[in-house]
Design an enzyme around this catalytic site. Structure first.
Site, PDB file in Angstrom:
ATOM      1  N   LEU A  13       0.888  -1.001   0.022  1.00  0.00           N
ATOM      2  CA  LEU A  13       0.178   0.090   0.090  1.00  0.00           C
ATOM      3  C   LEU A  13       0.855   1.310  -0.103  1.00  0.00           C
ATOM      4  CD1 LEU A  13      -2.731   1.270   0.070  1.00  0.00           C
ATOM      5  CD2 LEU A  13      -2.736   0.956   2.654  1.00  0.00           C
ATOM      6  N   ASN A  82       2.805   4.308   7.448  1.00  0.00           N
ATOM      7  CA  ASN A  82       2.405   3.076   6.781  1.00  0.00           C
ATOM      8  C   ASN A  82       3.454   1.907   7.082  1.00  0.00           C
ATOM      9  OD1 ASN A  82       1.079   1.380   4.595  1.00  0.00           O
ATOM     10  ND2 ASN A  82       3.401   1.380   3.916  1.00  0.00           N
ATOM     11  N   LYS A 115       5.590  12.968  16.272  1.00  0.00           N
ATOM     12  CA  LYS A 115       6.257  13.936  17.064  1.00  0.00           C
ATOM     13  C   LYS A 115       7.486  14.711  16.171  1.00  0.00           C
ATOM     14  CE  LYS A 115       6.805  12.882  21.733  1.00  0.00           C
ATOM     15  NZ  LYS A 115       7.006  11.973  22.643  1.00  0.00           N
ATOM     16  N   SER A 133      -4.053   1.599   9.928  1.00  0.00           N
ATOM     17  CA  SER A 133      -4.150   0.513  10.799  1.00  0.00           C
ATOM     18  C   SER A 133      -4.652  -0.636  10.202  1.00  0.00           C
ATOM     19  CB  SER A 133      -5.438   1.126  11.658  1.00  0.00           C
ATOM     20  OG  SER A 133      -5.770   0.010  12.798  1.00  0.00           O
ATOM     21  N   TYR A 147      -0.674  -8.332  16.984  1.00  0.00           N
ATOM     22  CA  TYR A 147      -0.852  -7.419  15.811  1.00  0.00           C
ATOM     23  C   TYR A 147      -1.954  -6.359  15.962  1.00  0.00           C
ATOM     24  CZ  TYR A 147      -1.740  -5.517  11.133  1.00  0.00           C
ATOM     25  OH  TYR A 147      -1.721  -4.940   9.870  1.00  0.00           O
ATOM     26  N   LYS A 151      -2.417  -2.079  16.269  1.00  0.00           N
ATOM     27  CA  LYS A 151      -3.089  -1.176  15.693  1.00  0.00           C
ATOM     28  C   LYS A 151      -4.330  -0.585  16.265  1.00  0.00           C
ATOM     29  CE  LYS A 151      -1.095  -1.961  11.582  1.00  0.00           C
ATOM     30  NZ  LYS A 151      -0.323  -0.943  10.837  1.00  0.00           N
TER      31      LYS A 151
END
Length: 276
Positions: A13, A82, A115, A133, A147, A151
Site C-alpha cells: 500500500l 504506513n 512527534k 491501521s 498485531y 493497531k
C-alpha cells in the site's frame, strides 16, 4: 501541490500510495529501510520525489529523514504512517522479544514520526497525519491478538491526536483496510517460533504454513491509494476511513455484536452506582 511523507514504500500500500501521490502532481518523500528499493520512484519523478532510508525505530534516522524532506520541499504537508508488519501467534505463544519489536515498529515508530513532524505543522497551522491501521484492530482474529493490539493502540492514539490538533489547523485520520493484494501476507508477515497444539483449531489456523490467501486478497491497492488521497483532500476528512467491502462488513458486524451484548448487560452496568 502538497508534500507527502510516506513510511514503508518499498512494497504494498505504501508504494501504491506513493505512485498515486506522484501521479497526481504532488511531491513525495518515499522511505524504506533500504532506499535503493524506492529509487525507481525517484527516477520516474526526479523533481517531485525524494528517496530516504528510514527505519522508524531509529530516532536518528527519523530526524535526518524529516530534515531532508523539509530542506528539499520546504515542509511536510501530509505524513502517512504506513511502515509496519504482521505477526501471528496465540497470546500464550507470543515471544516477549517478538512482541516488543512489533510494538516498537507498528506503534512507537508511528508515534515518533508524528512527534517529529508536528512542530513544523503547528508553526504553519496546517497539515494532515494519516495512520494506516487494519480491520484487525476491530475484529481481533484468533492468532492476531498482538498485531491487532498494535493497531488498536494506534487508533486510540490517533483519535486523541485528532482532537488535540484540530484547533491548530491539523487533521488526523485512521485508515482501516481489509484484505488487499499487497505483500502483507508474504514477506511482511512473521509468527511465533512456538506452536502449542491446543491452539491448532483457533490461532493455529492462521499460522503462515496454513495460509492460502496470499495473492488472492480482494482489495486493489491502487484504488485504496486513490481513496486515501481523496479523503485527505476532502473538506470533511473522516476520523476513520474503511477500505474494502470486507472491512466494512467486519466493522459493522463487530459494532452490532458489541451493541447487542452491551444492551443485554445494560441494567448491570447502570446498577453499579451508589444508592440514592
Amino acid at each position: 501541490m502538497s508534500t507527502w511523507f510516506i513510511t514503508g514504500c518499498s512494497t504494498g500500500l505504501g508504494r501504491s500510495l506513493a505512485e498515486a501521490v506522484l501521479a497526481a502532481g504532488h511531491n513525495a518523500v518515499v522511505t524504506a529501510r533500504d532506499a535503493a528499493t524506492v529509487q525507481d520512484l525517484v527516477d520516474a519523478h526526479p523533481t517531485s520525489a525524494l528517496a530516504v532510508a528510514l527505519d522508524v525505530t531509529d530516532a536518528a534516522q527519523i530526524a535526518a529523514a524529516v530534515e531532508a524532506a523539509e530542506e528539499r520541499f520546504d515542509g511536510i504537508d501530509v505524513l502517512v504512517n504506513n511502515a509496519g508488519y504482521g505477526y501471528r501467534a496465540a497470546i500464550e505463544e507470543g515471544g516477549a522479544d517478538d512482541v516488543q519489536k512489533l510494538f516498537d515498529t507498528n506503534f512507537f515508530g508511528a508515534v515518533a514520526m508524528i512527534k517529529a513532524v508536528l512542530p513544523a505543522m503547528r508553526a504553519r497551522k496546517s497539515g494532515a497525519i494519516v495512520t494506516i491501521s487494519s480491520i484487525g484492530a476491530r475484529i481481533s482474529p484468533e492468532g492476531s491478538g498482538y498485531y491487532a493490539a498494535t493497531k488498536a493502540a494506534l487508533e486510540a492514539m490517533t483519535f486523541s491526536l485528532r482532537k488535540e490538533v484540530a484547533p491548530l489547523g491539523i487533521t488526523a485520520m485512521t485508515v482501516e483496510p481489509g484484505g488487499f493484494r499487497t505483500d502483507f501476507a508474504g514477506r511482511s508477515l512473521t509468527q511465533s517460533a512456538e506452536a502449542i497444539a491446543d491452539y491448532a483449531d483457533t490461532a493455529g489456523k492462521r499460522r503462515i504454513e496454513a495460509g492460502t490467501g496470499h495473492g488472492t486478497q480482494p482489495g486493489d491497492p491502487a484504488k485504496a491509494a486513490t481513496a486515501i488521497i481523496a479523503a485527505v483532500e476532502s473538506d470533511a476528512t473522516p476520523s476513520i476511513l474503511l477500505l474494502g467491502r470486507d472491512a466494512l462488513q467486519g466493522f459493522r458486524g463487530t459494532l452490532d455484536s458489541l451493541r447487542s451484548e452491551t444492551d443485554a448487560w445494560a441494567s448491570t452496568s447502570e446498577d453499579t452506582g451508589f444508592d440514592a
